[in-house]
Scaffold this active site. Sequence first.
Site, PDB file in Angstrom:
ATOM      1  N   TRP B 101     -17.516  42.247  22.881  1.00  6.50           N
ATOM      2  CA  TRP B 101     -16.834  41.917  21.796  1.00  6.50           C
ATOM      3  C   TRP B 101     -15.828  42.790  21.044  1.00  6.50           C
ATOM      4  O   TRP B 101     -14.602  42.231  20.955  1.00  6.50           O
ATOM      5  CB  TRP B 101     -17.478  41.000  20.665  1.00  6.50           C
ATOM      6  N   ASP B 170     -15.641  42.188  12.786  1.00  7.61           N
ATOM      7  CA  ASP B 170     -16.150  41.177  13.318  1.00  7.61           C
ATOM      8  C   ASP B 170     -17.682  40.878  12.696  1.00  7.61           C
ATOM      9  O   ASP B 170     -18.468  41.745  13.228  1.00  7.61           O
ATOM     10  CB  ASP B 170     -15.919  40.998  14.856  1.00  7.61           C
ATOM     11  N   LYS B 194     -22.917  31.068  14.133  1.00 11.64           N
ATOM     12  CA  LYS B 194     -24.060  31.738  14.338  1.00 11.64           C
ATOM     13  C   LYS B 194     -24.908  31.292  13.300  1.00 11.64           C
ATOM     14  O   LYS B 194     -25.793  30.628  13.278  1.00 11.64           O
ATOM     15  CB  LYS B 194     -23.823  33.436  14.378  1.00 11.64           C
TER      16      LYS B 194
END
Lengths: 359, 359
Positions: B101, B170, B194
Site C-alpha cells: 500500500w 494511511d 476495516k
Amino acid sequence: MRCYNFNGGPGALPQSVLERVAEEILDWRGTGMSVMEASHRSKEVGAMCEETQGQVKSLLGLGPEWAVVFCQGGASLQFAMLPLNFAGPGGVCDYVNTGLWATKAYDEAKVCGAAAHLAATSEAEAFTYIPSSFDFSERPAYVYLCANNTVRGTRWPSFPKNAPGPLVGDFSSEFMARRHDLTDFGLAFAGAQKNVGPAGLTVVMVRKDFAESGKKGLPHMLDYRTYVKNDSMYNTPPVFSIYVANLIFKWIEDAGGLSEIEARNEAKAKKLYGFIDQSGGFYRGTARVDSRSPMNVTFRLADENLEKPFLEGAKKEGMVGLGGHRSVGGVRASLYNAVGLDAVDCLTSYMKAFMDKNG
Amino acid sequence: MRCYNFNGGPGALPQSVLERVAEEILDWRGTGMSVMEASHRSKEVGAMCEETQGQVKSLLGLGPEWAVVFCQGGASLQFAMLPLNFAGPGGVCDYVNTGLWATKAYDEAKVCGAAAHLAATSEAEAFTYIPSSFDFSERPAYVYLCANNTVRGTRWPSFPKNAPGPLVGDFSSEFMARRHDLTDFGLAFAGAQKNVGPAGLTVVMVRKDFAESGKKGLPHMLDYRTYVKNDSMYNTPPVFSIYVANLIFKWIEDAGGLSEIEARNEAKAKKLYGFIDQSGGFYRGTARVDSRSPMNVTFRLADENLEKPFLEGAKKEGMVGLGGHRSVGGVRASLYNAVGLDAVDCLTSYMKAFMDKNG
C-alpha cells in the site's frame, strides 16, 4: 410509522428492499456474515457485482460494447473525470446548460483546464425549459447534458441527434426511472441516491472504446480505464451500496422492467401536474410544459407567502421533503420509483384541502 | 449462523451494531424513513454527521486545529489527493515504503508529477519490518507512511520524530484500534472498511492550516479545502457508511474508549503470536518481532504444502478469511476490533489440533 418521502435525493427506497436488507444483515447469502463484512474479493461479492452489472445492461438493453462500472464521489467527481479523461488541457468539449448541476459540470471542466463551450443554455429563462437548438463546436471531445434537472424540474424529452461528438451525461435523477436511449452516448453516469440505492455509489455506463480513448497518465482513480480493466475491483468498491442497488434492480425487474416503471412514473406525474394545472392558478408549475420532469415536480403557490404554511402543514400530515431546492425555494415533489401513487394521492388531497381553505 | 470472520478488510463488524442497523432500517431516529432515504441536508443527518466528527475528535483527542472530513474513493484516491494538494508537479515529498500500500502511494505520487523520494524501504527484506532510520529530503512537502501493513502484518511501533516535514499517513487497517499519536501529522486518513464500517467512506483527519496550504485550482472533489469548508457537504456524502461508523464509534465509547480497545487487541494478538512462537516452528510468523501488527497476524506453515488443507479445514470449522493477501499467500488472521477473543481461541484450538495431526 413510515412517512411519505418526497425528498429530492437521497430519497425514498422500496420498503420491501429495506426489509430484505434488514433480514439478511447478519447472514448474507449463507456466508455467515453481513454483506458489509464480506471481502470484495470473495466469490460471493464478485458474483453479486457481476450480477449487478448484468442487471444494468439488461434493463437498459446495452450491448457488449458497453462497460458498467462502479465509481465513488458522486456526480461531482464525474464532472472532473469527464474533462480530465476526454478533453484534457485546452481540449474542446460542449455543454448544454439546463441548470445548477449542468452549470457545475461546465464550471468544473474549466477548472480542469478544458476549453468548455456552451452549446446552449436556458439560463436567461431561469432554466425553465430544455433547449432544442444548439451551437455546437466543430469537433468537441463530447457533448455534455444533464438528463433530468432536479432543481428546476425539467427533463430532456429526447436527446440531440447528430451532435458532432459523443453525448455524455448525468442521469442521476432519472436513472432507471424510464427506458433511456443511450444510442448516441459515449458515457452516462448516475449517482445511486435517487432511484437505486444509498449515496456513495456512482453507476457509470461507458462504451469501452470511448473509455479506451481517454488521456493517459491520469491518477488511477480518475481514469475510467482503471475501472473497466479491473472490473471495478482496483480497490474496494462501495459493496453495500452496490448490494442495495442489486436488490432494487431486482425489484424493477420483478415489477415488469423499465417500461412498467416508466408507465407508473408517468401516471404519478400526470396526476400531480394535472391537479396543478386545474387549480385555477392557485398552484403554478415552474417548468415549461414540454420540458416537465416526471421525477421532480416543481411548483409555486400563487401567493408565495402561503408556501411556508403549505410545507409545514404537509409535514404534519407525514409528507416529508417537499421544500424546493435551497437555491430556488418553492415546492418540489420528487416522485422517484419508490414513491407510490398513494403518496401522490395523499399529496393532491392535501393540496386540495389547502386550496379550499386558503383559496 | 455467524462465522468467525478473519477477513483482511472489509472485515468483521460488531454484531450489536448490525442488529441496531436492522432494527431502525425502516424508521431512523423517528424520521419515518431509513437513514438511506434521508436527505443529507436534513437536520437529522446534519446532526449525525457532526456527532460523528465529534466522536473521532474525542476518541483521538484531537484539538480544534483539526478537521474531520468524509471522503470517498478509499485510500487509493488519497494516494493521488496528497501529492496533488501538497506537492504539485515537481514538488518534493518523502515516502517510507513498508509494502504494497505504501508502494502504491509512492507510485501514485509519481503519476501525479511529484518528485517523490524514498526516505526508507524494507523491500530488500520482503517488507518484514518497519524501518527506523531515514534518508529524508531537505524540505519535503510531507513524509508519507502507512501505519499498519495489512499484507505483511507489520505496524509502526512509534512514528518518526523530527521529520523535516509534516507526517501524513494511511491508518486504514488500524484506525480506532488503538490510541494514535498524531502530534507530528498534518493529515491521516482511513478507509472505513476495516474497523469502522462498510466500504465507501474514507475518514480524513487534517490540520486546518495544512489543508489551507494546499495547491489552488484543483478539481473540487480533489481539494481538501472543499471538504473542510463545506463540512463534507459539498455534495452528498456516503451517509449510510457514516451512520454505521457513528454506531461503531459509540460501540467503542461504550466499551471504554481506545485504551480499552487497544488492550483487548493486544491481548488477542499476544495469544495468537504466543501460540505461533511456541509451536516449535510448525507455524512461523512472517514479520520481525519488533514490527508485528496486532491487527494482521501473518504466518506460514513450515511445510507450505499444508497451508491449503489448513485453510480449507479452518473454513469447514467456520473460520473465514484466513488466506494471506493474494500477493504473498500464506496465512493471515486479521484481528480487527470486532473479532473477539473467542474467535482467537477457536483459531488457536484449531491450529493446535492441526499441528497435532500433521506435526
